[in-house]
Write a protein that holds these residues in place. Structure first.
Motif, PDB file in Angstrom:
ATOM      1  N   ALA A  77     103.000  58.811   4.647  1.00 52.31           N
ATOM      2  CA  ALA A  77     104.059  57.719   4.305  1.00 52.31           C
ATOM      3  C   ALA A  77     104.877  57.695   5.701  1.00 52.31           C
ATOM      4  O   ALA A  77     105.793  58.517   5.925  1.00 52.31           O
ATOM      5  N   PRO A  78     104.632  56.748   6.579  1.00 51.45           N
ATOM      6  CA  PRO A  78     105.174  56.885   7.895  1.00 51.45           C
ATOM      7  C   PRO A  78     106.892  56.710   7.646  1.00 51.45           C
ATOM      8  O   PRO A  78     107.253  55.866   6.517  1.00 51.45           O
ATOM      9  N   PHE A  79     107.450  57.111   8.471  1.00 52.19           N
ATOM     10  CA  PHE A  79     108.988  56.791   8.498  1.00 52.19           C
ATOM     11  C   PHE A  79     109.823  57.378   7.500  1.00 52.19           C
ATOM     12  O   PHE A  79     110.716  57.103   7.156  1.00 52.19           O
ATOM     13  N   GLY A  80     109.335  58.732   6.708  1.00 55.19           N
ATOM     14  CA  GLY A  80     109.985  59.396   5.667  1.00 55.19           C
ATOM     15  C   GLY A  80     111.182  60.095   6.476  1.00 55.19           C
ATOM     16  O   GLY A  80     111.074  60.701   7.311  1.00 55.19           O
ATOM     17  N   LEU A  81     112.348  60.023   5.786  1.00 57.55           N
ATOM     18  CA  LEU A  81     113.694  60.356   6.559  1.00 57.55           C
ATOM     19  C   LEU A  81     113.684  61.810   6.516  1.00 57.55           C
ATOM     20  O   LEU A  81     113.861  62.602   7.570  1.00 57.55           O
ATOM     21  N   LYS A  82     113.154  62.368   5.374  1.00 57.39           N
ATOM     22  CA  LYS A  82     113.466  63.919   5.131  1.00 57.39           C
ATOM     23  C   LYS A  82     112.268  64.537   6.180  1.00 57.39           C
ATOM     24  O   LYS A  82     112.654  65.590   6.811  1.00 57.39           O
ATOM     25  N   PRO A  83     110.886  64.290   6.227  1.00 54.74           N
ATOM     26  CA  PRO A  83     110.177  64.887   7.199  1.00 54.74           C
ATOM     27  C   PRO A  83     110.339  64.734   8.442  1.00 54.74           C
ATOM     28  O   PRO A  83     110.313  65.541   9.234  1.00 54.74           O
ATOM     29  N   LEU A  84     111.103  63.504   8.827  1.00 58.21           N
ATOM     30  CA  LEU A  84     111.544  63.368  10.352  1.00 58.21           C
ATOM     31  C   LEU A  84     112.447  64.284  10.579  1.00 58.21           C
ATOM     32  O   LEU A  84     112.456  65.110  11.500  1.00 58.21           O
ATOM     33  N   TYR A 104     114.714  62.907  15.935  1.00 59.76           N
ATOM     34  CA  TYR A 104     116.332  62.372  15.393  1.00 59.76           C
ATOM     35  C   TYR A 104     116.574  61.126  15.528  1.00 59.76           C
ATOM     36  O   TYR A 104     117.240  60.210  14.849  1.00 59.76           O
ATOM     37  N   ARG A 105     116.210  60.587  16.958  1.00 58.02           N
ATOM     38  CA  ARG A 105     116.402  59.058  17.142  1.00 58.02           C
ATOM     39  C   ARG A 105     115.613  58.193  16.030  1.00 58.02           C
ATOM     40  O   ARG A 105     116.320  57.333  15.499  1.00 58.02           O
ATOM     41  N   THR A 106     114.459  58.580  15.654  1.00 56.57           N
ATOM     42  CA  THR A 106     113.702  57.702  14.746  1.00 56.57           C
ATOM     43  C   THR A 106     114.393  57.755  13.327  1.00 56.57           C
ATOM     44  O   THR A 106     114.507  56.790  12.618  1.00 56.57           O
ATOM     45  N   ALA A 107     114.842  59.229  12.798  1.00 63.64           N
ATOM     46  CA  ALA A 107     115.592  59.308  11.705  1.00 63.64           C
ATOM     47  C   ALA A 107     116.703  58.265  11.656  1.00 63.64           C
ATOM     48  O   ALA A 107     117.076  57.649  10.616  1.00 63.64           O
ATOM     49  N   ALA A 108     117.481  58.337  12.716  1.00 64.63           N
ATOM     50  CA  ALA A 108     118.766  57.520  12.833  1.00 64.63           C
ATOM     51  C   ALA A 108     118.629  56.080  12.654  1.00 64.63           C
ATOM     52  O   ALA A 108     119.341  55.312  12.265  1.00 64.63           O
ATOM     53  N   GLN A 109     117.434  55.488  12.958  1.00 66.72           N
ATOM     54  CA  GLN A 109     116.924  53.926  12.909  1.00 66.72           C
ATOM     55  C   GLN A 109     116.422  53.880  11.421  1.00 66.72           C
ATOM     56  O   GLN A 109     116.803  52.861  10.836  1.00 66.72           O
ATOM     57  N   VAL A 110     115.992  54.847  10.804  1.00 63.03           N
ATOM     58  CA  VAL A 110     115.509  54.876   9.424  1.00 63.03           C
ATOM     59  C   VAL A 110     116.743  54.534   8.766  1.00 63.03           C
ATOM     60  O   VAL A 110     116.688  53.791   7.768  1.00 63.03           O
ATOM     61  N   ASP A 111     117.797  55.611   8.736  1.00 62.28           N
ATOM     62  CA  ASP A 111     119.064  55.331   7.994  1.00 62.28           C
ATOM     63  C   ASP A 111     120.208  55.690   9.031  1.00 62.28           C
ATOM     64  O   ASP A 111     120.345  56.661   9.535  1.00 62.28           O
ATOM     65  N   PRO A 144     109.282  55.456  18.606  1.00 60.77           N
ATOM     66  CA  PRO A 144     108.982  54.396  17.893  1.00 60.77           C
ATOM     67  C   PRO A 144     110.126  53.424  17.407  1.00 60.77           C
ATOM     68  O   PRO A 144     111.161  53.973  17.096  1.00 60.77           O
ATOM     69  N   THR A 145     109.810  52.221  17.501  1.00 58.52           N
ATOM     70  CA  THR A 145     110.776  51.155  16.843  1.00 58.52           C
ATOM     71  C   THR A 145     110.523  51.165  15.283  1.00 58.52           C
ATOM     72  O   THR A 145     109.240  50.951  14.815  1.00 58.52           O
ATOM     73  N   VAL A 146     111.221  51.512  14.339  1.00 62.35           N
ATOM     74  CA  VAL A 146     111.082  51.326  13.022  1.00 62.35           C
ATOM     75  C   VAL A 146     111.128  49.999  12.412  1.00 62.35           C
ATOM     76  O   VAL A 146     112.186  49.238  12.599  1.00 62.35           O
ATOM     77  N   PRO A 147     110.130  49.724  11.699  1.00 64.10           N
ATOM     78  CA  PRO A 147     110.191  48.159  11.207  1.00 64.10           C
ATOM     79  C   PRO A 147     111.264  48.019  10.221  1.00 64.10           C
ATOM     80  O   PRO A 147     111.606  49.169   9.573  1.00 64.10           O
ATOM     81  N   VAL A 148     111.843  46.921  10.126  1.00 63.71           N
ATOM     82  CA  VAL A 148     112.762  46.605   9.015  1.00 63.71           C
ATOM     83  C   VAL A 148     112.568  47.111   7.635  1.00 63.71           C
ATOM     84  O   VAL A 148     113.431  47.704   6.935  1.00 63.71           O
ATOM     85  N   SER A 149     111.239  46.839   7.456  1.00 62.33           N
ATOM     86  CA  SER A 149     110.908  47.238   6.064  1.00 62.33           C
ATOM     87  C   SER A 149     110.911  48.679   5.646  1.00 62.33           C
ATOM     88  O   SER A 149     110.862  49.168   4.461  1.00 62.33           O
ATOM     89  N   ALA A 150     111.130  49.554   6.744  1.00 64.88           N
ATOM     90  CA  ALA A 150     111.258  51.102   6.575  1.00 64.88           C
ATOM     91  C   ALA A 150     112.496  51.365   6.650  1.00 64.88           C
ATOM     92  O   ALA A 150     112.813  52.745   6.425  1.00 64.88           O
ATOM     93  N   GLN A 151     113.537  50.730   6.880  1.00 59.30           N
ATOM     94  CA  GLN A 151     114.923  51.115   7.072  1.00 59.30           C
ATOM     95  C   GLN A 151     115.733  51.117   5.725  1.00 59.30           C
ATOM     96  O   GLN A 151     115.359  50.244   5.030  1.00 59.30           O
ATOM     97  N   LYS A 152     116.388  52.225   5.717  1.00 55.43           N
ATOM     98  CA  LYS A 152     117.201  52.240   4.390  1.00 55.43           C
ATOM     99  C   LYS A 152     118.282  50.945   4.348  1.00 55.43           C
ATOM    100  O   LYS A 152     119.371  51.021   5.324  1.00 55.43           O
ATOM    101  N   ARG A 153     118.251  50.093   3.257  1.00 52.44           N
ATOM    102  CA  ARG A 153     119.093  49.037   3.276  1.00 52.44           C
ATOM    103  C   ARG A 153     119.887  49.299   2.193  1.00 52.44           C
ATOM    104  O   ARG A 153     120.930  48.500   2.344  1.00 52.44           O
TER     105      ARG A 153
END
Length: 299
Positions: A77-84, A104-111, A144-153
């Motif tokens: 499950a790509p871009f999971g916040l907690k495993p990141l 950490y940078r990827t996690a900050a993109q996610v949320d 990686p650039t986190v896709p919008v679909s994987a970002q916490k909105r």
């Protein structure tokens, strides 16, 4: 009757809450074994279990096992916040600062509101600067650039310990009324942030902008939050927000100028000069940019 994977997971969570990390990990392992024959059909549930077992390993100081489980969770499950975040913490403990920085940078993109991610970015940047000097960015692994679909909105309730890996919520598709309401709420939050900036309350303004960005990713909100981070001397966060703004608007003058300011404070003069030169291609007579370029040339 044999316990189901969900029952084993709940039992593991209970053991984790009691501080019994070894028994918790064993329960998650049993649940994973039961789910393995299901393959892709159980990918999300397996990802959660691996992330939970990783939390046990992290608590027990088994950082390499934590990395392994988090990587497995993210593969499912790509871009999971907690495993990141957990993998980043494990890399940090192993002094693999570049890999930790990337996570950490990827996690900050996610949320964008994840404080642990932003704090981790700052710590790793400092560690890398001390270890590798001002050119530390050149040695970073790909981020990686986190896709919008994987970002916490949208805000979602917590699922409980040790952190069921709830997939980030996304903007609701095909429901224009709710989407419009979210956009309007985002605008209101941004305006509230602007008022707080005028009062000099940059910390509170960051909270408003962060809430706004959960609902609507807007270039101006990123550059506004970057201004606050500059005032708070959180230069890595400012760089990150300006980078996000430039992803939305590659020639945005405020984003280029504020990122140049932050990079100057981080002593990354080469990158700062590059941003100012890019800005001056759009606005050759921008006096603030010309002044900053003079300072950088003297640095």
């Amino acid at each position: 009757m044999a316990a189901s994977p969900s029952a084993l997971r709940r039992a593991g969570n209970e053991e984790f809450r009691r501080g019994q990390y070894g028994p918790a990990a064993a329960l998650y392992t049993r649940a994973l074994a039961l789910l393995e024959p299901a393959g892709e059909a159980a990918a999300e549930e397996r990802s959660v279990l691996l992330a939970n077992r990783a939390a046990c390993h992290l608590k027990d100081g088994a950082c390499r096992l934590c990395v392994e489980d988090c990587s497995g969770a993210l593969a499912l499950a790509p871009f999971g916040l907690k495993p990141l975040l957990r993998r980043a913490a494990a890399y940090e403990a192993l002094e693999r600062y570049g890999l930790a920085y990337a996570d950490y940078r990827t996690a900050a993109q996610v949320d964008g509101s994840a404080r642990a991610a932003h704090d981790g970015v700052g710590r790793m940047a400092k560690a890398l600067l001390e270890r590798d000097g001002v050119n530390w960015r050149q040695n970073l692994p790909p981020i990686p650039t986190v896709p919008v679909s994987a970002q916490k909105r949208w805000s979602v309730p917590s699922a409980g310990a040790p952190g069921a890996n709830t997939p980030p919520a996304t903007a609701l598709q095909g429901e224009p009324d709710q989407t419009a309401a979210g956009t309007e709420r985002a605008r209101t939050l941004k305006e509230e942030g602007n008022e707080l900036v005028k009062k000099g309350n940059h910390k509170k303004a960051v909270e408003k902008y962060s809430e706004s960005l959960k609902l609507n990713q807007e270039c101006a909100t990123y550059t506004n939050r970057a201004l606050c981070y500059l005032a708070l001397k959180q230069y890595e966060d400012a760089v990150q927000d300006c980078t996000e703004a430039l992803r939305l608007d590659p020639k945005n003058v405020k984003a280029l100028y504020r990122r140049a300011q932050a990079l100057k404070e981080l002593k990354d003069y080469k990158s700062s000069i590059a941003d100012i030169k890019s800005l001056l291609k759009t606005e050759p007579k921008n006096t603030a940019a010309l002044r900053l370029l003079q300072e950088l040339n003297r640095a």
